[in-house]
Design a protein around this motif. Structure first.
Motif, PDB file in Angstrom:
ATOM      1  N   THR A 178       0.824  -1.214   0.000  1.00  7.53           N
ATOM      2  CA  THR A 178       0.000   0.000   0.000  1.00  7.53           C
ATOM      3  C   THR A 178       0.857   1.263   0.000  1.00  7.53           C
ATOM      4  N   SER A 179       1.809   1.342   0.928  1.00  6.31           N
ATOM      5  CA  SER A 179       2.637   2.549   1.060  1.00  6.31           C
ATOM      6  C   SER A 179       3.934   2.483   0.264  1.00  6.31           C
ATOM      7  N   ASN A 180       4.284   1.294  -0.231  1.00  8.54           N
ATOM      8  CA  ASN A 180       5.540   1.062  -0.956  1.00  8.54           C
ATOM      9  C   ASN A 180       6.751   1.463  -0.120  1.00  8.54           C
ATOM     10  N   THR A 181       6.669   1.232   1.176  1.00 11.27           N
ATOM     11  CA  THR A 181       7.800   1.487   2.069  1.00 11.27           C
ATOM     12  C   THR A 181       8.300   0.150   2.617  1.00 11.27           C
ATOM     13  N   PRO A 182       9.566   0.087   3.009  1.00 13.44           N
ATOM     14  CA  PRO A 182      10.106  -1.177   3.524  1.00 13.44           C
ATOM     15  C   PRO A 182       9.360  -1.628   4.772  1.00 13.44           C
ATOM     16  N   THR A 183       9.066  -2.896   4.868  1.00 16.76           N
ATOM     17  CA  THR A 183       8.414  -3.436   6.053  1.00 16.76           C
ATOM     18  C   THR A 183       9.452  -3.685   7.147  1.00 16.76           C
ATOM     19  N   GLU A 184       8.997  -3.742   8.383  1.00 14.06           N
ATOM     20  CA  GLU A 184       9.914  -4.031   9.480  1.00 14.06           C
ATOM     21  C   GLU A 184      10.518  -5.423   9.333  1.00 14.06           C
ATOM     22  N   ALA A 185       9.699  -6.356   8.855  1.00 13.81           N
ATOM     23  CA  ALA A 185      10.204  -7.717   8.637  1.00 13.81           C
ATOM     24  C   ALA A 185      11.292  -7.723   7.569  1.00 13.81           C
ATOM     25  N   GLY A 186      11.093  -6.929   6.520  1.00 12.33           N
ATOM     26  CA  GLY A 186      12.079  -6.848   5.448  1.00 12.33           C
ATOM     27  C   GLY A 186      13.384  -6.252   5.938  1.00 12.33           C
ATOM     28  N   LYS A 187      13.283  -5.208   6.741  1.00 11.16           N
ATOM     29  CA  LYS A 187      14.504  -4.563   7.246  1.00 11.16           C
ATOM     30  C   LYS A 187      15.248  -5.492   8.206  1.00 11.16           C
ATOM     31  N   LYS A 188      14.500  -6.232   9.019  1.00 11.04           N
ATOM     32  CA  LYS A 188      15.159  -7.164   9.935  1.00 11.04           C
ATOM     33  C   LYS A 188      15.846  -8.286   9.159  1.00 11.04           C
ATOM     34  N   ALA A 189      15.187  -8.763   8.101  1.00  7.55           N
ATOM     35  CA  ALA A 189      15.794  -9.813   7.276  1.00  7.55           C
ATOM     36  C   ALA A 189      17.051  -9.298   6.592  1.00  7.55           C
ATOM     37  N   TYR A 190      17.022  -8.038   6.173  1.00  2.00           N
ATOM     38  CA  TYR A 190      18.203  -7.443   5.535  1.00  2.00           C
ATOM     39  C   TYR A 190      19.360  -7.394   6.527  1.00  2.00           C
ATOM     40  N   ALA A 191      19.069  -6.933   7.756  1.00  2.00           N
ATOM     41  CA  ALA A 191      20.113  -6.853   8.785  1.00  2.00           C
ATOM     42  C   ALA A 191      20.657  -8.238   9.126  1.00  2.00           C
ATOM     43  N   GLN A 192      19.786  -9.235   9.170  1.00  2.00           N
ATOM     44  CA  GLN A 192      20.230 -10.609   9.447  1.00  2.00           C
ATOM     45  C   GLN A 192      21.131 -11.129   8.336  1.00  2.00           C
ATOM     46  N   ALA A 193      20.743 -10.844   7.078  1.00  2.00           N
ATOM     47  CA  ALA A 193      21.558 -11.277   5.938  1.00  2.00           C
ATOM     48  C   ALA A 193      22.925 -10.609   5.975  1.00  2.00           C
ATOM     49  N   PHE A 194      22.929  -9.310   6.299  1.00  2.00           N
ATOM     50  CA  PHE A 194      24.194  -8.583   6.355  1.00  2.00           C
ATOM     51  C   PHE A 194      25.080  -9.144   7.457  1.00  2.00           C
ATOM     52  N   GLN A 195      24.487  -9.399   8.616  1.00  2.00           N
ATOM     53  CA  GLN A 195      25.267  -9.936   9.738  1.00  2.00           C
ATOM     54  C   GLN A 195      25.846 -11.303   9.384  1.00  2.00           C
ATOM     55  N   THR A 196      25.062 -12.145   8.767  1.00  2.00           N
ATOM     56  CA  THR A 196      25.542 -13.477   8.383  1.00  2.00           C
ATOM     57  C   THR A 196      26.703 -13.367   7.404  1.00  2.00           C
ATOM     58  N   LYS A 197      26.562 -12.504   6.431  1.00  2.00           N
ATOM     59  CA  LYS A 197      27.637 -12.291   5.458  1.00  2.00           C
ATOM     60  C   LYS A 197      28.895 -11.775   6.169  1.00  2.00           C
ATOM     61  N   PHE A 198      28.722 -10.846   7.086  1.00  2.00           N
ATOM     62  CA  PHE A 198      29.833 -10.257   7.837  1.00  2.00           C
ATOM     63  C   PHE A 198      30.575 -11.323   8.648  1.00  2.00           C
ATOM     64  N   LEU A 199      29.827 -12.278   9.187  1.00  2.00           N
ATOM     65  CA  LEU A 199      30.415 -13.312  10.044  1.00  2.00           C
ATOM     66  C   LEU A 199      31.142 -14.404   9.255  1.00  2.00           C
TER      67      LEU A 199
END
Length: 624
Positions: free
Chosen positions: A238-259
């Motif tokens: 509806t708003s075409n803005t990032p969802t909280e779930a999407g942002k959390k998944a992005y942060a998790q993916a980044f952390q996994t890659k970093f590790l």
């Protein structure tokens, strides 16, 4: 030296150059978004010279016109492959400021003029190269732009999460990191007749495959699965803005890659994107000192190609033409820097003998005036592996070497660095060696012990500075410094005192020029006011202020997009993110003395409820 001889000193850039060498066909076409500068500080020149040394016929296609295939075909179709780089820096950073304004200059283009490269150069060049060379010619992308966009990534300019760049580029293979080992291995395998589609095991590469292709891969490395592209890019319909779930998944993916960026514990990362699977092989092993020395021994001219002479040359060459790279990699923990993701945390160093030999070669260059502009790397005083354990186990995945406090295992290399400095200074024809790549003052103050620290400081002040030394405290507010992965302001002040005392003892009057960043994640208006008051107390207001720029691949950019701190130990906690107008207010506070910033400074103080300091910051601050 006549024009023909001058051109022959460079790698071929035209059909005429090829014919002079007796070549009928290139083995590899190297396509770059930067102008061609034959200097090892430029990735295109370094990798092309390496391939040349291995016996391959390499041609350089720099900044080709992207609305036609003419420039791509000017030396014909390459026998083995086309290798494409977006240049020494990301093409979008090269093209736009942190505020989205188009830059008027491009230091890596003829005469410093903008407009010689397209946006997202790697994508554009890949599409045109495919059109020019056909499906049968492998397209291999690399360089910083590809390296930092190798998995799903936040794109500041479109404010979206983009797919892994190999999918958008429709390339056959992506090289991440500095690339020497992968580049040679790929060329050798192609030369032996192996298909590019079979090259699924080369470390330091990324490829895309299907579900079937993924299941057919040999179990060479343990597989770590990242959240999918659809999950990390999820937006509200509806708003075409990032969802909280999407942002959390992005942060998790980044952390996994970093590790999982440890070359000593090879693991394969896989991320699904629609019906494709993007596979990142383990990082390449670090270069040996012999290999590192070798790549600086090639016959670089240290000049820009003569075709650029009429335009005024290439400005980016000026600072590095007579500079020496002694090391690569960084074990610092700066959140806003992507060096660890590109070069790695394991420091690689050259031998003193190799550096002396290169300095001797520089001293014979007709334009050399006796000054080595820099001796260092990403951080000049990081001159070896952070600790002995790294040699076997690599970097600690959940612990930084310097932040929040230096590890007890951290080794000191200032004695080695001092020895190299003295050796270069003793080269006939060298008058002075400067250190401009910057030193980590926290490493010097907390890891280097007496008497080495005093000896190093004394030599630095007497021999390696020209009036001022640039350092990077970046901020003074504790919470912002924590978000940045930088040391406390108290340690910076301690270094300032030591620097001033050393200058006084040497009878010199030299200054420190600190760098500060405005509007970094974690910084509130109160944080910016704290920094402004600190600068007012010190009597220093910077001429230039860096506003935080969310570029691909950095921890800070992940923070900016998600509002989450992805670093190990932070438990994906929330972090404050200044956006919109507040970014401008924070930047204005860092230059509170400028008349044009008066309105913004007052607005910032009113919003923060800190008008009590308005007279202190604004009174009598407008005399130029």
């Amino acid at each position: 030296m006549n024009t023909l001889q001058s051109r022959n000193s460079f790698l071929p850039t035209s059909l005429e150059d090829m014919h002079i060498r007796g070549w009928e066909q290139l083995d590899i076409a190297f396509i770059s978004a930067d102008a061609y500068v034959d200097h090892p500080s430029f990735g295109t020149a370094l990798l092309a010279r390496l391939l040349e040394d291995k016996g391959y016929r390499v041609g350089i296609i720099s900044q080709p016109r992207w609305n036609t295939t003419d420039d791509f075909l000017k030396m014909g179709k390459p026998r083995l492959c086309a290798m494409i780089s977006g240049g020494n820096i990301d093409s979008m950073v090269s093209h736009y400021t942190a505020n989205g304004k188009i830059r008027s200059k491009d230091e890596y283009s003829p005469g410093g003029k903008a407009g010689f490269r397209p946006d997202h150069a790697t994508l554009t060049y890949s599409a045109r190269a495919r059109q020019a060379y056909g499906k049968e010619t492998p397209i291999i992308i690399g360089g910083l732009e590809s390296s930092l966009r190798r998995m799903s990534h936040y794109d500041f300019w479109s404010d979206t999460v983009r797919k892994p760049i190999i999918l958008d580029a429709k390339a056959d293979l992506l090289i991440f990191g500095m690339g020497e080992l992968q580049t040679v291995e790929i060329a050798n395998r192609l030369n032996e007749g192996q298909s590019i589609k079979e090259m699924t095991d080369i470390r330091g590469t990324v490829f895309a495959t299907s579900q079937k292709g993924l299941s057919e891969l040999e179990n060479q490395y343990p597989i770590i699965t990242l959240p999918t592209y659809e999950e990390v890019s999820d937006r509200d319909k509806t708003s075409n803005t990032p969802t909280e779930a999407g942002k959390k998944a992005y942060a998790q993916a980044f952390q996994t890659k970093f590790l999982h960026e440890n070359p000593m514990h090879p693991e394969r990362l896989v991320q699904r994107c629609m019906d494709r699977f993007v596979v990142q092989n383990p990082p390449p092993r670090p270069l040996t000192q012999k290999e590192f020395d070798e790549i600086y021994s090639f016959p670089y001219t240290l000049d820009a190609h003569p075709d650029y002479s009429k335009a005024g040359g290439i400005p980016a060459l000026t600072e590095v033409q007579f500079s020496l790279t002694s090391n690569r990699g960084c074990f610092g923990a700066c959140s806003f820097c992507a060096i660890t993701s590109h070069q790695g945390r394991m420091i690689q160093v050259r031998s003193k003998e190799s550096l002396v030999k290169e300095a001797e070669k520089m001293s014979r260059h007709p334009a050399f005036k006796g000054y080595i502009h820099d001796l260092g790397g990403p951080t000049a005083n990081f001159q070896g592996l952070a600790c002995d354990k790294q040699e076997t186990f690599g970097p600690c995945p959940q612990k930084e070497c310097l932040w929040p406090n230096p590890c007890s295992n951290l080794k000191d290399y200032h004695g080695r660095y001092l020895d190299i400095l003295k050796a270069i200074e003793a080269v006939p024809g060298v008058k002075k060696v400067f250190i401009r790549s910057g030193i980590r003052y926290d490493y010097l103050m907390e890891v280097c012990q007496e008497p080495t620290r005093s000896k190093f400081m004394d030599h630095l002040v007497k021999n390696n500075i020209s009036g001022q030394l640039k350092v990077a405290p970046e901020h003074v507010d504790p919470e912002v410094l924590d978000a940045m992965g930088k040391p406390t302001v108290e340690l910076y002040d301690k270094f300032c005192e030591a620097y001033e005392a050393t200058n006084k003892a040497a009878g010199k009057k030299q200054y420190l020029i600190p760098y500060f960043i405005a509007a970094h994640p974690g910084s509130t208006l109160d944080s910016a006011i704290t920094l402004a008051l600190y600068m007012q107390k010190k009597g220093f207001i910077p001429d230039q202020v860096q506003e935080f720029y969310p570029t691909p691949g950095t921890i800070s950019t992940c923070m900016y997009y998600t509002g989450i701190d992805p670093r190990p130990g932070k438990n994906l906690c929330a972090i404050y993110i200044p956006k919109g107008r507040e970014r401008h207010l924070q930047r204005a506070l860092l230059q509170f003395n400028k008349p044009e910033n008066r309105t913004l400074v007052m607005e910032a103080l009113q919003k923060a409820g800190r008008t009590d300091v308005s007279r202190l910051l604004l009174q009598n601050r407008y005399k130029r």
